[in-house]
Scaffold this motif. Structure first.
Motif: not given
Length: 397
Positions: A145-148
């Motif tokens: 997961r990286e932000g959105d």
């Protein structure tokens, strides 16, 4: 559990039969018998069915499906198989579609379901991996997961028709948990996303329908995740219930056996009589016919049970259906004899004319025989299905 006749069901059967015999593209049926369908053929197949609203018989009406009960779905499949209508590529309509309308958001339903029904988008299934296979919980593809977005890295393999796919649904590990089935998420992604590469796997008969797919830093919006993060195993189990039932194809097996019986009555055996009169061959054929009818009863019971059908029952059907499919292809090879060793380029529409001394059924029979060796492996190997049955029996099912 025989299907009881009624004026309503009889009228429905006649409507379906008339459509397949007079309105459905007959050239697709002929090409299916001896050739290879391409994506354009599959689009025509699906659009022909959808012209009547029949592409998704099991989908609820509110999502564009036919909303038929199990008996009508059974009749529809019987009539389609009787005339040899090509199977649809199942990844969109049979596999991911029900997951989307059951667990997806309203936006996801609006975005994806109409394109599936109108054949504007084909889907692939990203489940198996080189070191996982039928042990799906051993998958290694990661989704960080990286932000959105999620960033995907890993490999999927044996991906059917990925070369046609516009979208893929896949399982990826979003976290490491003590229980392997946890921490897996169900993601949907566009196949033209940067970082995705598709590598063909050509099978022994020269056909390209399998692929290996590499993912290198592929960014997928979080909004394209189905349901909750880490709950992918739950959604995958739901999907596999429908997938494993879809392998049954009872009516097509009946039709294959009918054709084999006709061929056996026309072909000479070693003693000079017809093959159908050879006691051993006749016993094998009759055994397959009994097994198919037994399978048909089991499938109908499972369909009638609906959501209450157990995993053990579905696994038992998957074992029986795939093993019977292999037995049927073995009989076809026995009839083909030495002609079964001939490989034909079935992409060429005139291949039968180039091989006038080879029975027309023989090369497709060998191709089917080789392909069906995989039926007891893909979609959950027979050994895995037996473990599911054992666990449910041990738990007091």
């Amino acid at each position: 559990m025989p299907l009881t006749s009624s004026p309503d069901l009889d009228a429905f059967r006649e409507e379906v039969r008339a459509f397949f015999e007079t309105e459905y593209p007959q050239d697709l049926i002929e090409k299916q018998r001896t050739g290879i369908l391409d994506r354009a053929d599959q689009v025509r197949n699906q659009q022909a069915l959808q012209s009547r609203g029949w592409l998704a018989p099991a989908w609820p009406r509110e999502y564009g499906g036919a909303g038929w009960d199990p008996i009508r779905r059974h009749i529809f499949e019987e009539e389609a198989d009787r005339v040899g209508v090509p199977f649809i590529v199942p990844m969109a309509v049979i596999y991911v579609g029900p997951v989307i309308y059951t667990f997806g958001s309203d936006e996801q339903k609006r975005r994806w379901l109409p394109d599936i029904l109108e054949s504007r988008a084909f889907w692939g299934q990203g489940y198996s991996e080189p070191e996982a296979g039928s042990d799906l919980a051993a998958l290694r593809m990661t989704a960080r997961r990286e932000g959105d977005h999620y960033v995907l890295n890993g490999t999927k393999i044996w991906t059917s028709y990925a070369q046609w796919a516009d979208w893929m649904f896949c399982l990826a590990r979003t976290s490491k948990e003590a229980r392997r089935q946890d921490g897996i998420s169900f993601l949907c992604l566009e196949m033209n996303t940067p970082g995705i590469s598709v590598h063909p796997i050509i099978t022994l008969d020269g056909v390209h329908h399998l692929n290996r797919i590499e993912f290198q830093d592929v960014r997928v919006p979080v909004s394209q995740r189905i349901g909750e993060e880490g709950r992918g195993w739950h959604y995958a189990t739901f999907l596999l219930q429908g997938e494993r039932l879809s392998y049954a194809h009872v009516s097509r097996k009946r039709e294959d056996l009918r054709i084999l019986r006709r061929l056996a009555s026309e072909m000479a055996g070693e003693g000079g009589g017809a093959m159908i009169d050879a006691p051993l061959f006749a016993a094998k054929l009759a055994g397959c016919e009994v097994a198919v009818e037994t399978l048909g009863i089991s499938v109908l019971r499972a369909l009638m049970a609906g959501d209450s059908v157990s995993q053990a029952e579905v696994s038992t059907i998957k074992i029986a259906a795939t093993e019977i499919a292999q037995r049927i292809t073995e009989l076809a090879i026995e009839l083909a004899a030495e002609s079964g060793a001939v490989f034909a380029n079935r992409h060429a529409p005139d291949w039968p004319a180039r091989m006038p001394l080879v029975p027309r059924f023989a090369p497709p029979a060998m191709a089917s025989y080789l392909f069906e060796r995989a039926q007891t492996v893909y979609g959950g190997a027979t050994e895995v299905q037996k473990n599911i049955v054992w666990r449910m029996l041990a738990s007091g099912y």
